[in-house]
Design an enzyme around this catalytic site. Structure first.
Site, PDB file in Angstrom:
ATOM      1  N   HIS A 186      46.182  46.722  50.731  1.00 24.62           N
ATOM      2  CA  HIS A 186      45.650  45.368  50.537  1.00 24.62           C
ATOM      3  C   HIS A 186      46.530  44.538  49.623  1.00 24.62           C
ATOM      4  O   HIS A 186      47.482  45.036  49.017  1.00 24.62           O
ATOM      5  CB  HIS A 186      44.207  45.413  50.022  1.00 24.62           C
TER       6      HIS A 186
ATOM      7  N   CYS B 223      43.532  52.662  46.449  1.00 26.36           N
ATOM      8  CA  CYS B 223      44.172  51.946  47.552  1.00 26.36           C
ATOM      9  C   CYS B 223      45.661  51.767  47.274  1.00 26.36           C
ATOM     10  O   CYS B 223      46.164  52.156  46.224  1.00 26.36           O
ATOM     11  CB  CYS B 223      43.517  50.582  47.731  1.00 26.36           C
TER      12      CYS B 223
END
Length: 167
Positions: free
Chosen positions: A120, A142
């Protein structure tokens, strides 16, 4: 004559190399590789490196993700299985963690494996510039890139693309 042949050969080699390491508009990468120890993500097309990105990961990046909340980025082979345009972190591409092996390991240990692991963009609440933020591991597991890089990856990656995440 020899000099002209040498120059011509060099030009052809440079041209072939330039073509091998670029992707034409509309083409998609066919492999993403993450090297956690180098904080690097690379994208490939037909075995040729297209581009390398500096990444941020979870606060505790060493080792394989074991359980929900451990701040680790998983290791192994997964698939980038869907895109999320309205992510809280600009845009995101989901990594298919946990896979069957991850689920079985967590079940045997009596823990939850966690999930929602993504590639992301940046945290909109972070006061640092994207370049400054990329110097730190700040995610919950992430893989983060800058928003400009996320725009690039958004165009290069289709759902179904394999991703390999290595220590």
């Amino acid at each position: 004559m020899f000099r002209q042949l040498l120059i011509c050969s060099l030009l052809v080699s440079v041209s072939a190399l330039a073509q091998a390491s670029t992707i034409r508009p509309g083409q998609k990468v066919d492999l993403v590789v993450v090297d956690k120890s180098a904080s690097k993500m690379e994208v490939f097309f037909r075995g040729k490196l297209i581009k390398s990105y500096r990444i941020a990961m979870g606060d505790n990046p060493q080792g394989h993700k074991q359980k929900e909340g451990d701040q680790r980025t998983p290791q192994g082979r997964y698939t980038l299985d869907f895109k999320k345009a309205d992510s809280a972190y600009y845009r995101s591409i989901h990594i298919s963690y946990p896979n069957e092996e991850d689920v079985l390991r967590a079940r045997a240990l009596g823990i939850k494996p966690g999930g929602a692991i993504m590639i992301h963009g940046q945290d909109p609440k972070n006061p640092m510039t994207p370049e400054e933020a990329q110097k730190f591991n700040w995610t919950n597991g992430c893989i983060a890139v800058t928003n400009n890089e996320m725009d690039e990856l958004w165009q290069l990656i289709d759902p179904g693309t394999p991703i390999e995440i290595w220590p």
